[in-house]
Design an enzyme around this catalytic site. Structure first.
Site, PDB file in Angstrom:
ATOM      1  N   GLY A 129       0.807  -1.215   0.000  1.00  0.00           N
ATOM      2  CA  GLY A 129       0.000   0.000   0.000  1.00  0.00           C
ATOM      3  C   GLY A 129       0.837   1.260   0.000  1.00  0.00           C
ATOM      4  O   GLY A 129       0.520   2.235   0.697  1.00  0.00           O
ATOM      5  N   ALA A 130       1.895   1.276  -0.808  1.00  0.00           N
ATOM      6  CA  ALA A 130       2.846   2.391  -0.772  1.00  0.00           C
ATOM      7  C   ALA A 130       2.537   3.487  -1.787  1.00  0.00           C
ATOM      8  O   ALA A 130       3.317   4.421  -1.928  1.00  0.00           O
ATOM      9  CB  ALA A 130       4.263   1.856  -1.021  1.00  0.00           C
ATOM     10  N   ASN A 131       1.425   3.396  -2.485  1.00  0.00           N
ATOM     11  CA  ASN A 131       1.142   4.361  -3.536  1.00  0.00           C
ATOM     12  C   ASN A 131       0.441   5.620  -3.056  1.00  0.00           C
ATOM     13  O   ASN A 131       0.347   6.616  -3.787  1.00  0.00           O
ATOM     14  CB  ASN A 131       0.300   3.713  -4.640  1.00  0.00           C
ATOM     15  CG  ASN A 131      -0.995   3.135  -4.095  1.00  0.00           C
ATOM     16  OD1 ASN A 131      -0.960   2.231  -3.256  1.00  0.00           O
ATOM     17  ND2 ASN A 131      -2.138   3.636  -4.544  1.00  0.00           N
ATOM     18  N   SER A 132      -0.042   5.627  -1.807  1.00  0.00           N
ATOM     19  CA  SER A 132      -0.766   6.806  -1.325  1.00  0.00           C
ATOM     20  C   SER A 132      -0.679   6.890   0.193  1.00  0.00           C
ATOM     21  O   SER A 132      -0.277   5.936   0.868  1.00  0.00           O
ATOM     22  CB  SER A 132      -2.245   6.752  -1.751  1.00  0.00           C
ATOM     23  OG  SER A 132      -2.889   5.636  -1.152  1.00  0.00           O
ATOM     24  N   GLY A 133      -1.063   8.058   0.719  1.00  0.00           N
ATOM     25  CA  GLY A 133      -1.178   8.244   2.157  1.00  0.00           C
ATOM     26  C   GLY A 133       0.102   7.993   2.925  1.00  0.00           C
ATOM     27  O   GLY A 133       1.208   8.348   2.503  1.00  0.00           O
ATOM     28  N   ILE A 134      -0.048   7.333   4.069  1.00  0.00           N
ATOM     29  CA  ILE A 134       1.089   7.047   4.941  1.00  0.00           C
ATOM     30  C   ILE A 134       2.088   6.134   4.240  1.00  0.00           C
ATOM     31  O   ILE A 134       3.304   6.301   4.377  1.00  0.00           O
ATOM     32  CB  ILE A 134       0.590   6.409   6.252  1.00  0.00           C
ATOM     33  CG1 ILE A 134      -0.275   7.392   7.023  1.00  0.00           C
ATOM     34  CG2 ILE A 134       1.761   5.953   7.121  1.00  0.00           C
ATOM     35  CD1 ILE A 134      -1.007   6.782   8.185  1.00  0.00           C
ATOM     36  N   GLY A 135       1.584   5.174   3.480  1.00  0.00           N
ATOM     37  CA  GLY A 135       2.469   4.259   2.771  1.00  0.00           C
ATOM     38  C   GLY A 135       3.370   4.981   1.790  1.00  0.00           C
ATOM     39  O   GLY A 135       4.562   4.673   1.679  1.00  0.00           O
ATOM     40  N   SER A 258      -3.435  -0.051  14.867  1.00  0.00           N
ATOM     41  CA  SER A 258      -4.211   1.154  15.183  1.00  0.00           C
ATOM     42  C   SER A 258      -4.637   1.123  16.639  1.00  0.00           C
ATOM     43  O   SER A 258      -4.782   0.046  17.237  1.00  0.00           O
ATOM     44  CB  SER A 258      -5.462   1.233  14.287  1.00  0.00           C
ATOM     45  OG  SER A 258      -6.351   2.238  14.746  1.00  0.00           O
ATOM     46  N   TYR A 290     -12.930  -4.064  11.610  1.00  0.00           N
ATOM     47  CA  TYR A 290     -11.670  -3.311  11.542  1.00  0.00           C
ATOM     48  C   TYR A 290     -10.930  -3.382  12.876  1.00  0.00           C
ATOM     49  O   TYR A 290      -9.718  -3.647  12.917  1.00  0.00           O
ATOM     50  CB  TYR A 290     -11.962  -1.852  11.181  1.00  0.00           C
ATOM     51  CG  TYR A 290     -10.714  -0.992  11.100  1.00  0.00           C
ATOM     52  CD1 TYR A 290      -9.871  -1.064  10.000  1.00  0.00           C
ATOM     53  CD2 TYR A 290     -10.382  -0.124  12.141  1.00  0.00           C
ATOM     54  CE1 TYR A 290      -8.728  -0.286   9.926  1.00  0.00           C
ATOM     55  CE2 TYR A 290      -9.236   0.662  12.071  1.00  0.00           C
ATOM     56  CZ  TYR A 290      -8.417   0.582  10.964  1.00  0.00           C
ATOM     57  OH  TYR A 290      -7.277   1.349  10.903  1.00  0.00           O
TER      58      TYR A 290
END
Length: 411
Positions: A129-135, A258, A290
């Site tokens: 998940g490195a394409n957006s946000g924190i990643g 989280s 979640y």
């Protein structure tokens, strides 16, 4: 020592008194030279403490020796030369215990601040998940400090844009893209197989991707989507790459959890195949799913650390921040609205990535695992996370689900 500080009238106990100079040996030991007495010592003249620095120069720096024997340092990125060893800016006090943590960063710290002075040019990092946000900020920060970053993403077009943004900032950054859909265990297997085929080492595995606010959905593997994406797929990826991690040791696994794990309703009795597969819509609530998956993240990290630490691999888990403006809330308009309203009061993506990066590179965690971090600081997670039997039950459940799926594919 209080008298000494007062005599020097220093604003900081770590400030050097007049006539003293801080130096460092090539193997990283800090010493202090008194120009008046022409003597040196290992202890700070004010605090009386010893310090040390790691042997590596910051990324982009080079140590040179002039013809007359004078040592000088060249910063190739900023085109500067100095006679002061740049490692001194990151000297740390010698600790009495590996669990003696001194908080250096907090909720306001950014990932780039955590990485300041680090050279990661020998490290390979895989981030889901490195394409957006924190990643993305995690990938960007590590790549800007020399690491070879492998972005494992479902959306390849978005990943290519993210990679282009990093290369635009640093053209020689080493960023690779690989496809993975965590809602498909077959896709996870393909990612791991391709990574192994490439022959890359793996020094840092960051399990970052996740979903939130997803309605009841069953994956192609006949599992509830939140459980599979947030926990089981990452468990599977780690299992498939475990030998690469051990061969690359020292290595680390960083699991993004989280604070929502504290609201989990999960019990040990729930961790059996009959309760998980096939999933039941009647007992599903997306928020609870979640929370439960985030508890699984910590239980997994703790058990993984117990099993792999003897092999040179440590695992820790973390909370990145509350309700940040990432893509996590994309699945329901109400969550998107709430997250947008609280945006001015939450961390930036750079701040959100700081704890992930801290767990990935902090020297004080090189031999320490099984811990939970928030705001770059160790903090106690919820009581269920300390249950060895619950962690073992989750591990057994995960293995059984994966083994069953592999047998089905063979038929």
């Amino acid at each position: 020592m209080a008298t000494t500080r007062q005599a020097f009238d220093s604003d900081s106990e770590d400030e050097m008194p007049p006539g003293w100079e801080e130096r460092v040996t090539t193997d990283g030991k800090v010493y202090y030279a008194n120009h008046e007495s022409k003597k040196t010592q290992w202890f700070h003249p004010v605090t009386g403490k010893k310090k040390t620095v790691k042997g590596e120069l910051p990324y982009g720096w080079e140590r040179n020796v002039a013809d007359d024997g004078t040592v000088f340092y060249v910063d190739h990125i900023n085109q500067k030369t100095t006679y002061t060893d740049p490692r001194l800016a990151f000297a740390e006090e010698v600790k009495d215990s590996p669990l003696d943590f001194r908080q250096k960063f907090d909720a306001n710290s950014t990932a780039l601040q955590v990485l300041m002075g680090r050279d990661l040019s020998e490290k390979y990092v895989l981030i889901t998940g490195a394409n957006s946000g924190i990643g993305f900020e995690t990938a960007r920060s590590l790549a800007l400090h020399g690491a070879t970053v492998v972005m494992a993403c479902r959306d390849i077009a978005s990943a290519k844009q993210a990679r282009a943004a990093i290369l635009n900032e640093l053209s020689k950054a080493k960023v690779e893209i690989m496809h993975v859909d965590l809602a498909s265990l077959a896709s996870v297997k393909m990612l791991a197989d391709k990574y192994i085929q490439n022959g890359w080492p793996l020094h840092i595995l960051i399990l970052n991707a996740g979903v939130f606010g997803v309605g009841f959905s069953v994956t192609e593997d006949n599992l509830e989507k939140t459980f599979q994406v947030n926990h089981l797929a990452h468990f599977y990826l780690t299992r498939l790459l475990v030998h690469v991690l051990m061969a690359s040791a020292p290595a680390r696994v960083v699991v993004v959890s989280s604070e929502s794990h504290r609201m989990s309703s999960l019990s040990e009795q729930d961790l059996v195949v009959e309760r998980v597969s096939p999933p039941k819509a009647s007992s599903f609530w997306h928020f609870d799913a979640y929370n439960n998956s985030k508890l699984c993240n910590i239980l997994f990290a703790n058990e993984l650390n117990c099993r792999l630490m003897p092999h040179g691999v440590v695992a820790n888990s973390l909370h990145p921040g509350n309700m940040m403006s990432s893509g996590l809330a994309r699945h329901w308009w109400l969550y998107r609205l709430i997250f947008a309203l609280v945006r001015p009061f939450t961390k930036s993506m750079q701040q959100g990535a700081s704890t992930t990066v801290y767990c990935a590179v902090a020297e004080e965690l090189s031999n320490v695992g099984g811990l939970y971090f928030n705001n770059c600081c160790r903090c106690p997670p919820s009581k269920p996370t300390f249950s060895k039997s619950m962690a073992t039950a989750l591990w057994s459940l995960s293995e059984k689900l994966l083994d069953r799926r592999e047998r089905q594919r063979e038929l």
